[in-house]
Design a protein around this motif. Structure first.
Motif, mmCIF file in Angstrom:
data_model
loop_
_atom_site.group_PDB
_atom_site.id
_atom_site.type_symbol
_atom_site.label_atom_id
_atom_site.label_comp_id
_atom_site.label_asym_id
_atom_site.label_seq_id
_atom_site.Cartn_x
_atom_site.Cartn_y
_atom_site.Cartn_z
ATOM 1 N N LEU A 348 -16.162 -40.119 8.460
ATOM 2 C CA LEU A 348 -16.673 -38.979 7.159
ATOM 3 C C LEU A 348 -17.205 -38.164 7.504
ATOM 4 O O LEU A 348 -17.178 -37.038 6.855
ATOM 5 N N LEU A 373 -17.624 -38.147 -1.915
ATOM 6 C CA LEU A 373 -17.707 -38.421 -0.744
ATOM 7 C C LEU A 373 -18.923 -37.903 0.237
ATOM 8 O O LEU A 373 -19.306 -38.685 0.904
ATOM 9 N N SER A 377 -21.508 -40.298 1.939
ATOM 10 C CA SER A 377 -21.934 -40.370 3.390
ATOM 11 C C SER A 377 -23.747 -40.295 3.469
ATOM 12 O O SER A 377 -23.972 -40.914 4.296
ATOM 13 N N LEU A 430 -13.864 -47.037 0.350
ATOM 14 C CA LEU A 430 -15.157 -46.857 0.982
ATOM 15 C C LEU A 430 -16.194 -47.155 0.461
ATOM 16 O O LEU A 430 -17.182 -48.023 1.129
#
Length: 447
Positions: A348, A373, A377, A430
């Motif tokens: 990622l 995203l 992270s 995720l």
């Protein structure tokens, strides 16, 4: 006072203490319940020693009174430990799970070997759930609990193995009895082996009080003797048939040694287990790589070399021998997740770095997904560093942050764009994986 002139009362107290010391390890390692024969035996011995200590005449002498007091305290301490071992909440938890397994076997397996229907998916799923729950029973390193957990797992896994082996492999049978006179005898023995298999399962799970390991061992050994006595010279097919049935009998015989094997230290103390030590070595290196990445001034320079080494660690975990032990299987599974999570974190990070270097026009919903995203992270970095339990404020905060990201993704409207749909789906997966990893890190699992 010289040894030769030691007071008889002191000598007697020392003799009693020596006898008490002789059963100390049995008490510490006692893994049964309060209605077990061995519990009653140990309790009886220690109670008798207390009476013996109490009957020692101190003649009003302070030194003898102190010696008697110490002897009584040591004996009472062992009595208390024996009681605690048998009534520990986690020991009761192990027993309750075992009772569930007994009920499952009695309901689904015993009828199967009495001519009932085939083993159901319900049984297979039920036994897997029971095994998993047992591996999660906490022992706190306590010898008695480790023994109890291992002993119970050993029996349940043996039953699972016996059934799986029977279902996937049957000897090349039955041969026609017209082939050779010996075939009828082998067929008859094979029928007895199937009955013995059901008896063994019932015996291992304690649902048959009419049979004993010793008697079943004699029966199985007798069947081997009957097969050995057959003359099958010059008949390769019949000889192979007999060999397969003998192998089946020998497999059943090995399960009768479980009681003795489960009491050996190497079996239940997984801290000494070679496979566990190998897993721990991999985890130690993984943590070193993780710390290097999280503390590096310029992490992107480490991405490639770190990922290569982490993939190598996955390979090492694949080579770990599970030894048919569900605790080792669970330890390896968790270690693989630990390493894989770090690889995912690097993937990622790399994707986000590339996106910065290659700016382009994006569909607004797709940009929202990338923003999420980016947030994931940062949260994942915190989760990787998290070292606590589910009551910690930081755990609750991280859980809430991940839930918010899932809600943000749920609100994204891809507007029919397939690329955006796929990106959102991956981002949801995720976030869920990070949440599951956080749960795993905080469940205080132990070998």
């Amino acid at each position: 006072m010289a040894m030769g002139n030691q007071h008889p009362s002191v000598s007697r107290l020392q003799e009693i203490q020596k006898e008490v010391k002789g059963i100390e390890q049995q008490v510490i390692g006692f893994s049964g319940l309060s209605d077990d024969k061995n519990y009653k035996k140990l309790e009886r011995i220690l109670t008798k020693q207390l009476f013996e200590i109490d009957s020692v005449d101190t003649e009003g002498k302070g030194d003898i009174q102190q010696a008697r007091k110490r002897a009584a305290q040591d004996t009472e301490r062992l009595l208390k430990e024996l009681e605690q071992n048998a009534n520990h909440p986690h020991r009761i938890e192990i027993q309750n799970i075992y009772k569930e397994a007994q009920a499952l076997v009695k309901d689904k397996i015993v009828p199967f070997y009495s001519g009932g229907n085939c083993v159901t998916d319900e049984f297979e799923e039920g036994i897997q759930d029971i095994i998993l729950r047992l591996t999660h029973v906490k022992t706190g390193g306590k010898i008695s609990l480790r023994k109890a957990r291992y002993h119970t797992l050993t029996k349940i896994c043996a039953v699972q193995e016996i059934i799986e082996d029977c279902m996937k492999k049957q000897p090349s049978l039955p041969l026609s009895e017209d082939t050779h006179p010996s075939v009828a005898k082998i067929n008859a023995v094979m029928c007895e082996v199937n009955k013995a298999r059901g008896t063994l399962i019932a015996l291992l799970m304690g649902v048959d009080s009419t049979e004993t390991c010793r008697h079943l061992s004699c029966v199985l050994s007798g069947l081997i003797a009957d097969l050995d006595a057959l003359d099958v010279c010059g008949h390769t097919e019949i000889r192979n048939y007999r060999r397969e049935v003998v192998e089946d009998i020998n497999k059943l015989l090995k399960y009768l040694d479980l009681e003795e094997e489960a009491n050996t230290t190497y079996a239940f103390d997984l801290g000494q287990n070679h496979s566990i030590l190998k897993i721990e070595k991999v985890l130690k290196r993984m943590r070193e790589i993780k710390n290097e990445l999280l503390q590096a001034q310029s992490p992107p320079e480490l991405y490639l070399s770190s990922k290569t080494e982490l993939q190598g660690l996955i390979g090492q975990l694949d080579e770990v021998s599970l030894e048919k032990n569900p605790c080792i299987r669970e330890a390896r599974r968790r270690a693989v997740i630990e390493v894989q999570t770090l690889i995912t974190y690097l993937d990622l990070k790399e994707a986000l770095e590339k996106r910065k270097l290659l700016p382009c026009e994006e569909h607004p919903p797709h940009k929202v997904v990338w923003d999420v995203l980016g947030n994931l992270s940062e949260i994942q970095e915190e989760v990787l560093s998290f070292d606590g339990n589910r009551t910690d404020k930081n755990y609750i905060r991280l859980e809430e942050l991940l839930t918010k990201q899932l809600l943000a993704l749920d609100a994204v409207d891809p507007q029919g764009e397939e690329k955006c749909k796929a990106a959102r789906k991956q981002a949801v997966k995720l976030a869920q994986n990070i949440l599951s990893y956080l749960d795993m890190k905080s469940d205080e699992w132990e070998y």
